[in-house]
Design a protein around this motif. Structure first.
Motif, PDB file in Angstrom:
ATOM      1  N   GLY A   1      16.433   7.959 -14.742  1.00  0.00           N
ATOM      2  CA  GLY A   1      15.423   6.950 -14.419  1.00  0.00           C
ATOM      3  C   GLY A   1      15.205   6.832 -12.928  1.00  0.00           C
ATOM      4  N   LYS A   2      16.274   6.882 -12.170  1.00  0.00           N
ATOM      5  CA  LYS A   2      16.154   6.816 -10.707  1.00  0.00           C
ATOM      6  C   LYS A   2      15.428   8.043 -10.171  1.00  0.00           C
ATOM      7  CE  LYS A   2      20.273   3.967 -10.132  1.00  0.00           C
ATOM      8  NZ  LYS A   2      21.673   3.903  -9.668  1.00  0.00           N
ATOM      9  N   ALA A   3      15.702   9.200 -10.749  1.00  0.00           N
ATOM     10  CA  ALA A   3      15.025  10.421 -10.322  1.00  0.00           C
ATOM     11  C   ALA A   3      13.535  10.350 -10.655  1.00  0.00           C
ATOM     12  CB  ALA A   3      15.667  11.639 -10.982  1.00  0.00           C
ATOM     13  N   ARG A   4      13.196   9.785 -11.807  1.00  0.00           N
ATOM     14  CA  ARG A   4      11.788   9.628 -12.187  1.00  0.00           C
ATOM     15  C   ARG A   4      11.073   8.708 -11.191  1.00  0.00           C
ATOM     16  NH1 ARG A   4      10.426  11.058 -17.582  1.00  0.00           N
ATOM     17  NH2 ARG A   4      12.213  12.008 -18.611  1.00  0.00           N
ATOM     18  N   LEU A   5      11.699   7.591 -10.857  1.00  0.00           N
ATOM     19  CA  LEU A   5      11.100   6.658  -9.911  1.00  0.00           C
ATOM     20  C   LEU A   5      10.941   7.300  -8.535  1.00  0.00           C
ATOM     21  CD1 LEU A   5      13.037   3.464 -11.011  1.00  0.00           C
ATOM     22  CD2 LEU A   5      10.569   3.853 -11.263  1.00  0.00           C
ATOM     23  N   SER A   6      11.946   8.044  -8.112  1.00  0.00           N
ATOM     24  CA  SER A   6      11.885   8.721  -6.821  1.00  0.00           C
ATOM     25  C   SER A   6      10.730   9.719  -6.796  1.00  0.00           C
ATOM     26  CB  SER A   6      13.209   9.437  -6.558  1.00  0.00           C
ATOM     27  OG  SER A   6      13.141  10.170  -5.357  1.00  0.00           O
ATOM     28  N   ASN A   7      10.555  10.470  -7.863  1.00  0.00           N
ATOM     29  CA  ASN A   7       9.460  11.434  -7.921  1.00  0.00           C
ATOM     30  C   ASN A   7       8.101  10.744  -7.936  1.00  0.00           C
ATOM     31  OD1 ASN A   7      10.147  14.492  -8.200  1.00  0.00           O
ATOM     32  ND2 ASN A   7      11.805  13.385  -9.225  1.00  0.00           N
ATOM     33  N   LEU A   8       7.988   9.632  -8.648  1.00  0.00           N
ATOM     34  CA  LEU A   8       6.721   8.894  -8.662  1.00  0.00           C
ATOM     35  C   LEU A   8       6.349   8.427  -7.254  1.00  0.00           C
ATOM     36  CD1 LEU A   8       7.098   6.800 -11.925  1.00  0.00           C
ATOM     37  CD2 LEU A   8       5.327   8.512 -11.457  1.00  0.00           C
ATOM     38  N   LEU A   9       7.331   7.902  -6.531  1.00  0.00           N
ATOM     39  CA  LEU A   9       7.046   7.446  -5.165  1.00  0.00           C
ATOM     40  C   LEU A   9       6.758   8.623  -4.242  1.00  0.00           C
ATOM     41  CD1 LEU A   9       9.517   4.453  -4.825  1.00  0.00           C
ATOM     42  CD2 LEU A   9       7.096   4.449  -5.401  1.00  0.00           C
ATOM     43  N   GLY A  10       7.385   9.766  -4.501  1.00  0.00           N
ATOM     44  CA  GLY A  10       7.080  10.973  -3.735  1.00  0.00           C
ATOM     45  C   GLY A  10       5.662  11.460  -3.996  1.00  0.00           C
ATOM     46  N   ILE A  11       5.211  11.347  -5.240  1.00  0.00           N
ATOM     47  CA  ILE A  11       3.835  11.701  -5.592  1.00  0.00           C
ATOM     48  C   ILE A  11       2.869  10.782  -4.847  1.00  0.00           C
ATOM     49  CG2 ILE A  11       2.156  11.630  -7.489  1.00  0.00           C
ATOM     50  CD1 ILE A  11       4.525  12.615  -9.317  1.00  0.00           C
ATOM     51  N   HIS A  12       3.174   9.497  -4.864  1.00  0.00           N
ATOM     52  CA  HIS A  12       2.324   8.535  -4.158  1.00  0.00           C
ATOM     53  C   HIS A  12       2.270   8.850  -2.668  1.00  0.00           C
ATOM     54  CE1 HIS A  12       0.456   4.854  -2.885  1.00  0.00           C
ATOM     55  NE2 HIS A  12       1.519   4.516  -2.192  1.00  0.00           N
ATOM     56  N   LYS A  13       3.415   9.120  -2.071  1.00  0.00           N
ATOM     57  CA  LYS A  13       3.464   9.423  -0.643  1.00  0.00           C
ATOM     58  C   LYS A  13       2.612  10.649  -0.329  1.00  0.00           C
ATOM     59  CE  LYS A  13       6.570  10.992   2.988  1.00  0.00           C
ATOM     60  NZ  LYS A  13       7.955  11.360   3.323  1.00  0.00           N
ATOM     61  N   ALA A  14       2.749  11.696  -1.123  1.00  0.00           N
ATOM     62  CA  ALA A  14       1.981  12.916  -0.882  1.00  0.00           C
ATOM     63  C   ALA A  14       0.479  12.650  -1.008  1.00  0.00           C
ATOM     64  CB  ALA A  14       2.411  14.014  -1.857  1.00  0.00           C
ATOM     65  N   LEU A  15       0.097  11.873  -2.005  1.00  0.00           N
ATOM     66  CA  LEU A  15      -1.324  11.556  -2.176  1.00  0.00           C
ATOM     67  C   LEU A  15      -1.859  10.750  -0.993  1.00  0.00           C
ATOM     68  CD1 LEU A  15      -1.436  10.750  -5.991  1.00  0.00           C
ATOM     69  CD2 LEU A  15      -2.504  12.697  -4.820  1.00  0.00           C
ATOM     70  N   ARG A  16      -1.047   9.855  -0.464  1.00  0.00           N
ATOM     71  CA  ARG A  16      -1.471   9.058   0.705  1.00  0.00           C
ATOM     72  C   ARG A  16      -1.645   9.937   1.935  1.00  0.00           C
ATOM     73  NH1 ARG A  16      -3.450   3.994   0.075  1.00  0.00           N
ATOM     74  NH2 ARG A  16      -3.168   3.989   2.315  1.00  0.00           N
ATOM     75  N   ILE A  17      -0.859  11.003   2.030  1.00  0.00           N
ATOM     76  CA  ILE A  17      -0.985  11.928   3.159  1.00  0.00           C
ATOM     77  C   ILE A  17      -2.214  12.823   2.979  1.00  0.00           C
ATOM     78  CG2 ILE A  17       0.091  13.937   4.276  1.00  0.00           C
ATOM     79  CD1 ILE A  17       2.814  12.520   3.716  1.00  0.00           C
ATOM     80  N   ILE A  18      -2.418  13.309   1.770  1.00  0.00           N
ATOM     81  CA  ILE A  18      -3.530  14.231   1.501  1.00  0.00           C
ATOM     82  C   ILE A  18      -4.879  13.526   1.540  1.00  0.00           C
ATOM     83  CG2 ILE A  18      -4.565  15.708  -0.280  1.00  0.00           C
ATOM     84  CD1 ILE A  18      -1.628  16.363  -1.147  1.00  0.00           C
ATOM     85  N   PHE A  19      -4.960  12.337   0.934  1.00  0.00           N
ATOM     86  CA  PHE A  19      -6.214  11.598   0.859  1.00  0.00           C
ATOM     87  C   PHE A  19      -6.144  10.384   1.773  1.00  0.00           C
ATOM     88  CE2 PHE A  19      -5.810  13.618  -3.334  1.00  0.00           C
ATOM     89  CZ  PHE A  19      -7.004  14.330  -3.378  1.00  0.00           C
TER      90      PHE A  19
END
Length: 137
Positions: free
Chosen positions: A71-89
């Motif tokens: 569960g912690k790994a899933r949450l970490s990946n979700l926040l990593g996805i968000h971070k990457a999207l904020r950088i790209i867009f």
């Protein structure tokens, strides 16, 4: 005559501390905001987090329980996805909309479709793709 010894100051290998349950609870609250911004239903969110629907509803209401490693790994990946999207867009709404847009990299499916596979590796696949697109690798 004394012998000189060369001292090499090399950084210690990165060894992150485990995510605490308190940190995971904060990450869960952030994920709820992401799900809302992405237009993800509660049923879809439960699949992405690999939680029974009733448990997700209880946690969403503020009664979070213990977070396992997965569960912690899933949450970490979700926040990593968000971070990457904020950088790209630069515009947040474009990044939020990207989650549901069809993508050739995923065989014409959306990132959300991939994440709804329900496996941790599905989240990791989306995150790795975005990290590569933003030049993090």
């Amino acid at each position: 005559m004394p012998t000189l010894t060369r001292v090499v100051n090399e950084p210690a290998p990165f060894s992150p501390e485990p995510i605490t349950d308190q940190e995971a609870a904060a990450m869960f609250r952030a994920a709820l905001n992401l799900f809302r911004a992405w237009g993800v239903t509660d049923d879809q969110a439960a699949v992405i987090l690999d939680l029974p629907r009733r448990t997700f509803a209880r946690w969403k209401a503020g009664e979070t329980g213990r977070f396992g490693r997965d569960g912690k790994a899933r949450l970490s990946n979700l926040l990593g996805i968000h971070k990457a999207l904020r950088i790209i867009f630069r515009e947040g709404p474009r990044g939020y909309a990207w989650i549901k847009a069809n993508n050739e990299a995923f065989g014409g499916r959306s990132a959300l479709d991939v994440m709804l596979g329900g496996e941790l590796t599905d989240l990791m696949r989306v995150r790795r793709y975005l990290d590569a697109e933003r030049g993090a690798w």
